[in-house]
Design an enzyme around this catalytic site. Structure first.
Site, PDB file in Angstrom:
ATOM      1  NE  ARG A 129      33.227  35.793  36.589  1.00  0.00           N
ATOM      2  CZ  ARG A 129      33.015  36.685  35.611  1.00  0.00           C
ATOM      3  NH1 ARG A 129      33.327  37.958  35.799  1.00  0.00           N
ATOM      4  NH2 ARG A 129      32.482  36.310  34.468  1.00  0.00           N
ATOM      5  CG  HIS A 142      33.650  32.723  30.797  1.00  0.00           C
ATOM      6  ND1 HIS A 142      32.581  32.461  31.627  1.00  0.00           N
ATOM      7  CD2 HIS A 142      33.595  34.062  30.551  1.00  0.00           C
ATOM      8  CE1 HIS A 142      31.930  33.585  31.877  1.00  0.00           C
ATOM      9  NE2 HIS A 142      32.510  34.570  31.230  1.00  0.00           N
ATOM     10  CD  GLN A 179      31.227  35.516  27.050  1.00  0.00           C
ATOM     11  OE1 GLN A 179      31.176  36.102  28.126  1.00  0.00           O
ATOM     12  NE2 GLN A 179      30.656  36.008  25.966  1.00  0.00           N
ATOM     13  CG  ASP A 228      38.718  37.962  26.584  1.00  0.00           C
ATOM     14  OD1 ASP A 228      38.296  39.059  27.021  1.00  0.00           O
ATOM     15  OD2 ASP A 228      38.939  36.973  27.323  1.00  0.00           O
ATOM     16  CB  CYS A 286      33.654  37.593  26.168  1.00  0.00           C
ATOM     17  SG  CYS A 286      35.265  38.034  26.837  1.00  0.00           S
ATOM     18  NE  ARG A 302      27.681  34.846  29.437  1.00  0.00           N
ATOM     19  CZ  ARG A 302      28.464  35.239  30.448  1.00  0.00           C
ATOM     20  NH1 ARG A 302      29.260  36.284  30.296  1.00  0.00           N
ATOM     21  NH2 ARG A 302      28.497  34.578  31.585  1.00  0.00           N
TER      22      ARG A 302
HETATM   23  N1   CP Z   1      31.860  38.388  29.736  1.00  0.00           N
HETATM   24  C1   CP Z   1      31.736  38.326  31.080  1.00  0.00           C
HETATM   25  O1   CP Z   1      31.780  37.273  31.696  1.00  0.00           O
HETATM   26  O2   CP Z   1      31.528  39.532  31.654  1.00  0.00           O
HETATM   27  P1   CP Z   1      31.576  39.820  33.232  1.00  0.00           P
HETATM   28  O3   CP Z   1      32.989  39.641  33.672  1.00  0.00           O
HETATM   29  O4   CP Z   1      31.106  41.245  33.360  1.00  0.00           O
HETATM   30  O5   CP Z   1      30.660  38.864  33.919  1.00  0.00           O
HETATM   31  N1  NVA Z   2      39.483  36.508  29.935  1.00  0.00           N
HETATM   32  C1  NVA Z   2      38.756  37.449  30.743  1.00  0.00           C
HETATM   33  C2  NVA Z   2      37.297  37.268  30.569  1.00  0.00           C
HETATM   34  C3  NVA Z   2      36.425  38.221  31.320  1.00  0.00           C
HETATM   35  C4  NVA Z   2      34.977  37.946  31.169  1.00  0.00           C
HETATM   36  C5  NVA Z   2      39.155  37.289  32.192  1.00  0.00           C
HETATM   37  O1  NVA Z   2      39.302  36.166  32.673  1.00  0.00           O
HETATM   38  O2  NVA Z   2      39.337  38.308  32.862  1.00  0.00           O
END
Ligand code: CP
Ligand code: NVA
Length: 308
Positions: free
Chosen positions: A105, A132, A135, A227, A267, A295
């Protein structure tokens, strides 16, 4: 020299592969609910690099590895200092000597590309500023469960056409679903991503449409998805973005223009009172907790496809 496959975006899959991965995830979920999965990844290890916080991605990958007989290693920002303490390429070179797969990430998507380039083992995108994909794969399980089909389903994404929206749009396109993005003009899907999604949709009978009016975007929706307006790393933009997005809040008033059986997805993490209100997030039509669980089932399919 080293044969391996990375998973950085759904756009890297063919429509047939997308469907195969999705239906494998559904099968692994059914199997898990019936008593457990076989140890398909016995003694395999997954290194998980996180430069941003996580609940769902971290725990779902960790549990997925455990259920499949393997092991996951959490590597937070302090341990690695990706690109700070050590170059991204060197991290990839070293970590891939120890583990069988890397999930990362990151902020810049280019860091994932570099990890993939220098890693001997598969690299999985656990979220970047651009995308993502894990997701989106999980979300299609949820839509399939809720609607009994994907082809022809109307999905509306309301808010910021961000990393989550981008991959959800690809996933809908692969599925033959009809995606309508209802986003402010300055926060729409980029031209390249839109063209890619529309190219995929043209092969499956799906469609991708962008409009700016949230009400018009949800009128025919089977699924309304939102989101956060302020993704991780965008905190400095909050003062500018917040007023632009307020008309895009998914609240009871907006949902009154949708059909009574329209389901709502997010999400997570949710910023209640911003992009979504309590009355919608906690409504009987909200699918967000199933969505979070799915997930884990999606990660299992991804892991087996890449690491086995
Ligand atoms: N939706 C998602 O990716 O959640 P986290 O940021 O908690 O991993
Ligand atoms: N769009 C959000 C998703 C979190 C899972 C972010 O990037 O923070």
């Amino acid at each position: 020299m080293f044969s391996k496959r990375d998973f950085l975006s759904l756009a890297d899959l063919t429509p047939a592969e997308f469907n195969e991965w999705l239906h494998y995830a559904i099968e692994l979920k059914r199997e898990w609910k019936a008593g457990g999965n076989p140890p398909l990844l016995k003694n395999k290890t997954l290194g998980m690099i996180f430069t941003k916080p996580s609940l769902r991605t971290r725990v779902s990958f960790e549990m997925a590895m455990r259920h499949l007989g393997g092991h996951a290693l959490y590597l937070g920002p302090e341990e690695i200092g990706l690109g700070k303490r050590e170059s991204v390429a060197d991290v990839a070179r070293v970590l891939s000597r120890f583990v069988d797969g890397i999930m990362a990430r990151v902020f810049a998507h280019s860091d994932l590309v570099t990890l993939a380039q220098f890693s001997r083992v598969p690299v999985i995108n656990g979220l970047s500023d651009a995308s993502h994909p894990c997701q989106a794969l999980g979300d299609m399980i949820t839509i399939y469960e809720q609607r009994g089909a994907l082809k022809g389903v109307n999905v509306s994404f309301i808010g910021d056409a961000n990393n989550v929206a981008t991959e959800l749009t690809y996933a809908c396109a692969y599925s033959g679903a009809h995606m309508t993005l209802g986003c402010p003009a300055q926060y729409q899907l980029g031209a390249e991503e839109l063209a890619k999604a529309q190219w995929i949709a043209a092969q499956t009978g799906g469609s991708v449409t962008q409009i700016n009016d949230p009400r018009a975007a949800i009128e025919a929706a089977d699924v309304v998805y939102t989101d956060t307006w302020i993704s991780m790393g965008q905190e400095a933009e909050a003062a500018v973005k917040m007023p632009v997005f307020m008309p895009y809040q998914v609240n009871a008033q907006l949902m009154s223009y949708a059909r009574p059986d329209t389901i709502v997805m997010h999400c997570l993490p949710a910023h209640r009172g911003q992009e979504i209100t309590d009355e919608v997030a906690d409504h009987a039509n909200s699918a967000i907790w199933d969505q979070a669980e799915n997930r884990m089932h999606a990660q299992k399919a991804i892991l087996v496809k890449l690491l086995k």
